[in-house]
Structures are given as structure tokens and as C-alpha cells.
Design an enzyme around this catalytic site. Sequence first.
Site, PDB file in Angstrom:
ATOM      1  N   LYS A  55     -10.193  35.305 -17.236  1.00  0.00           N
ATOM      2  CA  LYS A  55     -10.498  36.122 -18.420  1.00  0.00           C
ATOM      3  C   LYS A  55     -11.280  35.312 -19.449  1.00  0.00           C
ATOM      4  O   LYS A  55     -12.229  35.815 -20.056  1.00  0.00           O
ATOM      5  CB  LYS A  55      -9.195  36.659 -19.027  1.00  0.00           C
ATOM      6  N   GLN A  89      -0.384  36.811 -21.719  1.00  0.00           N
ATOM      7  CA  GLN A  89      -0.326  36.946 -20.255  1.00  0.00           C
ATOM      8  C   GLN A  89       1.121  37.141 -19.819  1.00  0.00           C
ATOM      9  O   GLN A  89       1.987  36.332 -20.136  1.00  0.00           O
ATOM     10  CB  GLN A  89      -0.923  35.693 -19.596  1.00  0.00           C
ATOM     11  N   ASP A 135      -5.326  44.915 -24.506  1.00  0.00           N
ATOM     12  CA  ASP A 135      -4.700  45.198 -23.212  1.00  0.00           C
ATOM     13  C   ASP A 135      -4.195  46.642 -23.153  1.00  0.00           C
ATOM     14  O   ASP A 135      -3.906  47.161 -22.077  1.00  0.00           O
ATOM     15  CB  ASP A 135      -3.503  44.254 -22.991  1.00  0.00           C
TER      16      ASP A 135
END
Lengths: 292, 292
Positions: free
Chosen positions: A56, A100, A123
Site C-alpha cells: 500500500k 492494518q 478503508d
Amino acid sequence: MTQKTNLIDGTAIAAATRAETAQRVAALKASKGITPGLATVLVGDDPASAVYVGAKRKACEEVGMNSIGYTLPATASEAEVVALVRELAGRKDVHGILTQFPLPKHIREDAVLAEIPIGKDVDGFNPINMGLLGLKGKRAPFAPCTPQGCVELLVRTGVQIAGKRAVVLGRSAIVGLPVGLMLLARDATVTYCHSKTPNLAAVTREADILIAAIGKARFVTADMVKPGAVVIDVGINRISDPTRKSGSRLVGDVDFDAVAPLASAITPVPGGVGPMTIAMLLRNTLEAAERL
Amino acid sequence: MTQKTNLIDGTAIAAATRAETAQRVAALKASKGITPGLATVLVGDDPASAVYVGAKRKACEEVGMNSIGYTLPATASEAEVVALVRELAGRKDVHGILTQFPLPKHIREDAVLAEIPIGKDVDGFNPINMGLLGLKGKRAPFAPCTPQGCVELLVRTGVQIAGKRAVVLGRSAIVGLPVGLMLLARDATVTYCHSKTPNLAAVTREADILIAAIGKARFVTADMVKPGAVVIDVGINRISDPTRKSGSRLVGDVDFDAVAPLASAITPVPGGVGPMTIAMLLRNTLEAAERL
């Protein structure tokens, strides 16, 4: 895998959306002097998580965005992680925050997520985003990346969604539920089925668009697919394969070799939905910065 | 209407749940000295809204809860309504806050809703509630009252939900979307269909449990219902009826006379889902106070 004419090439489509994002990033820098920034928070030393975060961060930099990485030890307390996220929430150079998952077990994911302001939740994991996804006319701040990637693949492949029967196999908060709501908002007739659905093949065969997100390797067999259906395979499952040097390979939730000849279009695994997830994360981060 | 053996008697079931709530209210007073309080906010002089708020306040008092009513003139500014709700949000004697919709057009409903803390949102209208409804294992603070009433009718009638095909006709934020998510969390296979669904009758005929929430008088005809289905009619539509003194009467979204003989169980209108809505509002308010 040989290139099939009905293959939905997620790698190519993701590259195209990333190129568009890069152009918009450049335009934002030129017009407002703003460089979108994504902060990533990695806790502990899980190798897979480190790989995901690394991918990412690299993707951010490739489209001209700032990648601001934080790594905390597995022993970090919940309070420490919360304090970091809270600090990032207030920073002007941070437009998106990604923690994460999975976090170490002593840290409650909900407690950490709650610290991410909706406007930086690139997200799309906040429940408020989920609630808004199915509502026509109301726009969720950010759609979660993987379901958004599924819809983007359909749209860019020219698949009609309105009026079609979409069947979502799986009902996870991360993929199944939101992708169904997104298709419903686009006027599909949407059915959710799952492990507790009796006579599952009869239900999945109703699908013009089948989204497989049940997390079981090659679960969707040919008898479960109506000829001509569009099949989007969200699964990523590792199975043993003695013919490979690594001894294993990745397969989706769909028995690709059996289903591909039936489908009017189908995503491969890898190279289908997977590359779209990061592409959508980048676009969400860009849009968070554009909205300022 | 003659009493049918397959009739789901919402009036009786609502009375039973209200009696249970009254007992729990008494127990809470006795054990903790807390009397649950519902604050209602009515803006303007819409006669229907005044009737609804009046019915809710009366029902509160009947189960032993405090009803704290505020009425603001139609000319009240958004800032004034927001300030009132914010004050109620901080009050210890107010466990639930209900703002009666529709608000006057110059007041944004979202802006007012945003001031109601999740823990006092006994109407369950905050999007975060919606997002949590479909998630197994996570509990939404409060399910919205009408969908919760539909599920309660099924449960109290002994209708099995798990493994059944539920079809929701309509996808509104207030009823259709949340009721589908609630049935999904209870392991039904759930299909959402709507005005843009082609060949609608074929879809609704798949239903073991059909939830009609499309807002069109007697829209669901006999050919749209599988024999033996359970039919929950959420619609409340006024149609003209010259045989009545008032010149009109209420009907549901289902053509009751034609569908009732087919259905294994069916709710009438009035006297089906309607009475459940207030009963669920009372229970939500009680539970808000119990959680303190």
C-alpha cells in the site's frame, strides 16, 4: 492460465484507475498545493501484514501521494495505538488513516476504528459507512475498498447492474454485506446467501451477477452458476500444490477452470479483485484530500 | 374483516410486549430507582405528526415511563432544534430522544439526528445502527422500531427464520433495508426487490417470508405470493371508500382479501405491524435506561 476473452482483467483495470488517480493527484497539487497523504499503522510483526502495508505504501508513492508509515511493537498497548491514531486524526498532512488488521489480540479493533474520523476512514470500515451504502441518494463518505473494487470491475467492463439479479455468496462486514448494498443502490435485485442457506446451488444459479465472497477454496462449482452469468471472485485462498516450488498457490472461491467456460465474464485469482483493493484505497485517499 | 386462523394479531402481540415492558419498568424503578424517560420533539403543527407524538407519549405513560414532550413552532430555526436536542442529550432523566419527522423543510433532518447520542437513539435512525444490523455477533444499539416490530411478530408467531427465503419488497432506510439486514443476521437467505426489479412476481414468489414495504396500496396480489408463505404487510395507505363515513380507509401494501387465503400467516392493516412500532419504541427506551 491462458488469456480468455471473457476474462475480467483486474490487473489492467486497476492500473487504469491508478493512472487516473495519479493524474488527479497531480492536478490537486497544481491547483491547491495539497499532496494527499495516507498514514498506515502497523502493530506487531506479522509478516503478511507487513507485506500488505508495504504494498500500500509503495502504491501511494507511485501515484504521487505521501505515505506516512508507523510501526508499533506487538507489545504496544491499546492506549498507545489509540493515542497514535488520535494524533493522526488531527494532522493536516494526513488525509487517510489505515490501521492494518488484524491487530494483536489485546487491542480492540473497534476501539481503534472509533478514533478514525469518518472523513479520513479511507478503508470505509466505520459502520456508518455501511449504513449509508444501501441508501439511494445518500453517499457514504467512503465505500470499503474491496467491495468498491468489485463494483468498479463491473462498471468498467460494461456490465449492466440495474434490473439484474445479483447474488452475494457470503455476508461479511468487509465484503459481502457492503457489496450487496452497493449493488442494491445501483438498482440490482440483490440476494444474500451464505453457509446456512439450504439448496445453495439453486440460489446462486439465479444470479446474473454472482459475487463469491465466502472464503472457501473453489467452493463455487459449475452447477452453481447460470450459463452467461458474470462471476466476481473475491476469495483468496492458499492451497497446497506440489508442482509449485513454494508447494502452494492461490485460488479463489470459484472453481475457475470449471466455471469460466460457462460465465459471460469472470475474474481470475490472482489478478481479479485483488489489485482493485489498493487502487480503491488510493482513490479514497485522493478524494479525502480533494474534499478539503 | 373476519378473524382468520392464519391472522397475525399485531394488536395482541403489541399488548403482550407492552405488558412485559411495564413489568421491566417497574423492576428497574424498584431495583435502581430509575424511571425511563422518553423526550419527544415535535416541530410545527402538522396534525398527523401531533397525533403520532400524542400516541407515543400516552403509551409511555401507560407502561410507567416518563414522557417529556417539547413542541417548537414551525418557524423554529435549525439551530434552535439542534440546541434543544443537544440539551436533551445531556439530561440524565432523558433516556431516549425522538424527533418526529418530517421536520419543516428549512431544517435538515440529518443535522438534528446527528445530535442524538447513539445510546439515546431509540428510534434507531442513526446510520451506525443500520450498519450494525446485518452483522452477526455485533449488536446494534437500537434496531429501528418498525423493522424490529416485523421481526418480533415473526418470532412471537413461531415462524422459523433461519434457512428460510425472505424477500423484502422495498428498500427504504426506515423499513426495507434494515428489516432485510435483521433477517440476514438471523440466518435467512434474503432478497431485496423493488420498483426497478423486472418480473417482480417471480421474485416475490420465491419468498417463504414476504415483507411488503413498498408503500403502494394493495400492490401485492395473489399471483405474487407462494402458497404457504408468511406475509408481513408494512404498508399503511389511505384509499377512498365511499361506504365509510370518513370517505376513506387504511389498507396495506398487500391485497389482503386475495392473498390471505394463500398465506400460512399474514398481518392485517390496521392491526398488524402498526401497533408494534410504538411497542418497540417503548422497549428501546426501557433498554436505554437499563443499560445505564
